[in-house]
Design a protein around this motif. Structure first.
Motif, mmCIF file in Angstrom:
data_model
loop_
_atom_site.group_PDB
_atom_site.id
_atom_site.type_symbol
_atom_site.label_atom_id
_atom_site.label_comp_id
_atom_site.label_asym_id
_atom_site.label_seq_id
_atom_site.Cartn_x
_atom_site.Cartn_y
_atom_site.Cartn_z
ATOM 1 N N SER A 5 0.833 -1.206 0.000
ATOM 2 C CA SER A 5 0.000 0.000 0.000
ATOM 3 C C SER A 5 0.868 1.258 0.000
ATOM 4 O O SER A 5 0.540 2.259 -0.642
ATOM 5 C CB SER A 5 -0.935 0.011 1.215
ATOM 6 N N LYS A 9 0.873 4.223 -2.692
ATOM 7 C CA LYS A 9 0.601 5.562 -2.179
ATOM 8 C C LYS A 9 1.668 6.557 -2.636
ATOM 9 O O LYS A 9 1.362 7.708 -2.980
ATOM 10 C CB LYS A 9 0.555 5.513 -0.648
ATOM 11 N N ASN A 29 5.134 12.429 2.667
ATOM 12 C CA ASN A 29 4.103 11.391 2.625
ATOM 13 C C ASN A 29 4.573 10.044 3.156
ATOM 14 O O ASN A 29 3.760 9.119 3.291
ATOM 15 C CB ASN A 29 3.578 11.223 1.205
ATOM 16 N N PRO A 304 -5.483 2.234 -1.060
ATOM 17 C CA PRO A 304 -5.572 3.195 0.046
ATOM 18 C C PRO A 304 -6.906 3.908 0.204
ATOM 19 O O PRO A 304 -7.140 4.522 1.232
ATOM 20 C CB PRO A 304 -4.492 4.215 -0.297
#
Length: 414
Positions: A5, A9, A29, A304
Motif C-alpha cells: 500500500s 501511495k 508522505n 488506500p
C-alpha cells in the motif's frame, strides 16, 4: 500489506521526484512511524530516509523476501556454462528415492510454486515444524506424498518448493545438503556478484527464525524465510539484478516471466499469508520466488481509498484479468513481501526500485513489548513493596529490590 500500500501511495510522488531530483513530497508522505525507505535506479540510491527505531543499515529478518534471493541463487546455477542442471531437470535425476511419475516435476515448477504439491498434504519438515530431520530425508518425505494437481496446473504459496529446488541444485553441484554447502551456493550466485561482502551480511547462512526473531536450530536452511539483511544491502542486490550485470537481459526476462498466467484459478490455494488470502487470482501473479503485481486492478480492489470488492472463490473473470496487461514484460511491477514488513520492489516500466524497511518481531520484542510491560511491572513491584512494608515492615522480614527484573525475562533480560 503495509509495503504494498505504501508503494502505491508514494508511486506518483516517486516518479515526480526522480524527474526533478526533489524528494520533498516523498518525505512528507512517508509517514510510517518506524520504517526506512530507499529509492534507487541505474545510477544508485537516489533517496533514503528512516524513522523511529528502524534504520537502513541494520540487518533485520526479511521473512519471505528471502524467496527471491534463494530462487535467484538456484536460477544462477542453470546459467552456468555448461549448466549442471536446467529448468527442465526433474527431481528424479538427483533423488532416486523420489517416486517415478508420468508427470515429472521439474525445477521450473518448484521455483514458480506450481509443482502441484499443496500445504494440506505436507510432512512436518516441509511445514517447518520438524526441524531436526535431515534436508535429504525431508525431500524424500515430500516425494512420497499424493500430489493433488499435475505439475504446472496449480499454484500454492509456501516454503516446501524451495526445499526441493535447492536440494536439486546442491546435488547437481556435487555439494552436501548442509548449511555450509548452501551458504557457498548463495555467496557464488547472489552476494559476490552483487558486491555484498560477508561483513555486510552476505554469509549465505540463514537457519530461520521464530515469531520473535530468534534463530531456530533447523537442520537445513530456511530458504523461504530465514534471511537477515539490511535495506541497503537488499537495495544493492536489486540494483545489480535489474540495472547491472548480475543476469543477462535474456536470463532476466526468463527469471521474471509470468509462470501463473495460465494456472487454473480454482486450484489456487487460499493458504497464502496475511492480506494475500483469496486475492492471489486477482492482481498478483508469480514468477521465480517473487510476485508480479497488477496495479490497474489492485487500485479498485483494496486500500488506500478504503474501497473493497468481494473476490469470488475462483478469482476474477477473464475480462477483469485482461486489465492487468501481464503480457507486457517491460511494464511489470515485481515485488516480494516479507511477513514482518520488509518489502522490496522494482518498477520495470519506470525503471526504479524501492526498499521499504520494517521488521516488527525484533523491534516489538525489544521495544514495544518492553514499554507495554513496563508500567505493569512497576505497579507489581510497587505493590510487592507495599505488602512487604504492611506485613512485616522494611528491615524486619527481608527486603524487596524494586529495580530487580523478575525471572520471567530469563537470563538474557530480553
Amino acid at each position: 500489506m503495509p509495503g504494498d500500500s505504501l508503494r502505491r501511495k508514494l508511486h506518483e510522488d516517486i516518479l515526480l521526484s526522480l524527474n526533478t531530483n526533489d524528494f520533498t513530497q516523498v518525505e512528507e508522505n512517508f509517514d510510517y512511524p518506524h520504517g526506512g525507505l530507499l529509492i534507487g535506479n541505474s545510477k544508485g540510491i537516489q533517496y533514503e530516509t528512516s524513522n523511529g527505531w528502524i534504520d537502513n543499515d541494520t540487518p533485520y529478518q526479511i521473512a519471505s523476501q528471502s524467496k527471491l534471493l534463494s530462487a535467484l541463487a538456484i536460477f544462477q546455477v542453470t546459467q552456468r556454462i555448461p549448466p549442471p542442471l536446467t529448468l527442465n531437470s526433474t527431481v528424479q535425476e538427483f533423488f532416486p528415492s523420489w517416486p517415478n511419475s508420468d508427470a515429472k516435476i521439474n525445477l521450473s515448477h518448484f521455483l514458480s510454486f506450481t509443482s502441484g504439491i499443496h500445504y494440506d498434504t505436507l510432512p512436518g519438515c516441509a511445514r517447518e515444524t520438524e526441524t531436526q530431520i535431515s534436508w535429504e530425508d525431508c525431500i524424500t518425505e515430500i516425494g512420497h506424498l499424493q500430489f493433488p494437481y499435475p505439475p504446472g496446473s496449480s499454484f500454492n504459496y509456501g516454503p516446501w518448493h524451495l526445499v526441493v529446488a535447492a536440494g536439486m541444485v546442491q546435488k547437481a553441484l556435487g555439494r552436501e545438503l548442509t548449511h555450509e554447502g548452501w551458504a557457498l551456493t548463495m555467496r557464488e550466485g547472489v552476494f559476490e556478484p552483487a558486491g555484498v561482502t560477508v561483513a555486510e551480511g552476505g554469509t549465505g547462512h540463514y537457519p530461520g527464525v521464530d515469531q520473535f526473531g530468534s534463530e531456530n536450530q533447523n537442520s537445513f536452511p530456511d530458504f523461504s524465510g530465514g534471511m537477515k539483511l539490511s535495506g541497503r544491502v537488499y537495495g544493492k542486490i536489486m540494483e545489480k539484478l535489474y540495472f547491472g550485470e548480475l543476469l543477462s537481459s535474456t536470463a532476466l526476462t526468463e527469471f521474471d516471466f509470468d509462470r501463473t498466467k495460465h494456472v487454473n484459478a480454482e486450484s489456487w490455494n487460499p493458504a497464502g499469508v496475511g492480506g494475500m488470502r483469496g486475492s492471489l487470482t486477482g492482481f498478483w501473479h508469480y514468477s521465480f520466488g517473487h510476485w508480479i503485481a497488477c496495479d490497474e486492478l489492485a487500485e479498485v480492489s483494496y486500500y488506500p481509498e478504503g474501497k473493497t470488492i468481494s473476490i469470488p472463490p475462483g478469482g476474477f473473470d477473464n475480462d477483469e484479468l485482461e486489465r492487468c496487461e501481464f503480457q507486457e514484460e517491460d511494464q511489470y511491477v515485481l515485488h516480494s513481501v516479507g511477513l514482518w514488513g520488509f518489502y522490496a520492489w522494482v518498477d520495470k516500466r519506470n525503471e526504479y526500485y524501492g526498499v521499504f524497511v520494517s521488521s516488527w518481531p525484533i523491534n516489538v520484542r525489544n521495544s514495544v513489548i518492553f514499554y507495554i510491560a513496563l508500567p505493569g511491572l512497576l505497579i507489581g513491584l510497587l505493590g510487592a513493596l507495599v505488602m512487604q512494608v504492611h506485613c512485616c515492615g522494611v528491615g524486619r522480614g527481608g527486603s524487596v529490590d524494586p529495580l530487580s527484573p523478575p525471572e520471567i525475562f530469563g537470563d538474557d533480560k530480553k
